[in-house]
Design a protein around this motif. Structure first.
Motif, short mmCIF file in Angstrom:
data_model
loop_
_atom_site.label_atom_id
_atom_site.label_comp_id
_atom_site.label_asym_id
_atom_site.label_seq_id
_atom_site.Cartn_x
_atom_site.Cartn_y
_atom_site.Cartn_z
N ALA A 17 5.61 5.69 -3.28
CA ALA A 17 5.35 4.66 -4.29
C ALA A 17 6.51 3.66 -4.36
O ALA A 17 6.29 2.43 -4.41
CB ALA A 17 5.12 5.30 -5.65
N VAL A 18 7.74 4.16 -4.33
CA VAL A 18 8.91 3.27 -4.37
C VAL A 18 8.97 2.40 -3.11
O VAL A 18 9.24 1.20 -3.19
CB VAL A 18 10.21 4.09 -4.55
CG1 VAL A 18 11.44 3.26 -4.25
CG2 VAL A 18 10.27 4.66 -5.95
N LEU A 19 8.68 3.00 -1.96
CA LEU A 19 8.72 2.24 -0.71
C LEU A 19 7.67 1.13 -0.69
O LEU A 19 7.97 0.00 -0.30
CB LEU A 19 8.50 3.18 0.49
CG LEU A 19 9.65 4.13 0.81
CD1 LEU A 19 9.20 5.20 1.79
CD2 LEU A 19 10.83 3.36 1.37
N VAL A 20 6.45 1.45 -1.11
CA VAL A 20 5.38 0.44 -1.11
C VAL A 20 5.66 -0.63 -2.15
O VAL A 20 5.62 -1.84 -1.85
CB VAL A 20 4.00 1.10 -1.35
CG1 VAL A 20 2.93 0.05 -1.60
CG2 VAL A 20 3.61 1.96 -0.16
N LEU A 21 5.95 -0.22 -3.37
CA LEU A 21 6.18 -1.18 -4.45
C LEU A 21 7.40 -2.05 -4.16
O LEU A 21 7.33 -3.29 -4.25
CB LEU A 21 6.33 -0.44 -5.78
CG LEU A 21 6.37 -1.31 -7.03
CD1 LEU A 21 5.07 -2.09 -7.17
CD2 LEU A 21 6.56 -0.42 -8.25
N GLY A 22 8.51 -1.43 -3.82
CA GLY A 22 9.72 -2.20 -3.52
C GLY A 22 9.54 -3.10 -2.31
O GLY A 22 9.98 -4.26 -2.32
N GLY A 23 8.90 -2.59 -1.26
CA GLY A 23 8.66 -3.40 -0.07
C GLY A 23 7.79 -4.61 -0.36
O GLY A 23 8.07 -5.71 0.10
#
Length: 139
Positions: free
Chosen positions: A53-59
Motif C-alpha cells: 500500500a505504501v509503495l503504490v500510494l507513495g509511488g
C-alpha cells in the motif's frame, strides 16, 4: 529545463516503487520467503500488505505530483529500514559483500532522490499545479 528534469526525475523515481509493489504482489510467496530469510516473521501478511500500500500510494503521489512531498516521506519510512535490513553488506560473506554494498549504495542514492522530492516538492508539472491553475467556467 529544470521543470522537465523534475518531471523526469519523479517519473523514474516512482517507477522503482511501483515496480517493487508489482513484484511483491505477483511473487507474494517468494516475498514472504525472503522476509522469513531476513528474520521478519511478525505479522508477515500485515507488513507485506502495508508495504505494498505504501509503495503504490507513495509511488503514485510522486508520479502525479499530488502531495509528492508526503509520498516521498511515506516511501522514506519504508525504504530506509528495508535498505539496512536487506542490504547489510557488513554482515554478508565475502563473496556477497561487494554486490550487497553496491545495492546498498544504490538504495542510498534513491533515498537522496526521495529527500530531494520531499524538500523541493513536485515542481511545475504536476497534478496539484494543474488543479490549482484550472479555471472553472461560470454557469
Amino acid at each position: 529545463m529544470k521543470d522537465i528534469g523534475d518531471l523526469l526525475g519523479r517519473i523514474f523515481l516512482s517507477f522503482i516503487f511501483l515496480y517493487e509493489a508489482y513484484d511483491s504482489i505477483f511473487y507474494m510467496k517468494a516475498t514472504k520467503a525472503t522476509m522469513t530469510e531476513y528474520g521478519i516473521n511478525w505479522q508477515q501478511d500485515f507488513l507485506l500488505f502495508s508495504a505494498i500500500a505504501v509503495l503504490v500510494l507513495g509511488g503514485l503521489m510522486i508520479l502525479s505530483g499530488y502531495r509528492a512531498s508526503l509520498g516521498a516521506f511515506m516511501l522514506l519510512l519504508y525504504w530506509v529500514p528495508v535498505t539496512f535490513i536487506v542490504h547489510s553488506f557488513w554482515n554478508d560473506p565475502p563473496d556477497e559483500e561487494r554486490l550487497q554494498a553496491i545495492m546498498f549504495m544504490k538504495n542510498i542514492a534513491i533515498t537522496g532522490g526521495l529527500l530531494m522530492v520531499w524538500v523541493n516538492g513536485s515542481g511545475r508539472f504536476s497534478i496539484k499545479r494543474l488543479f490549482a491553475t484550472a479555471k472553472v467556467p461560470n454557469a
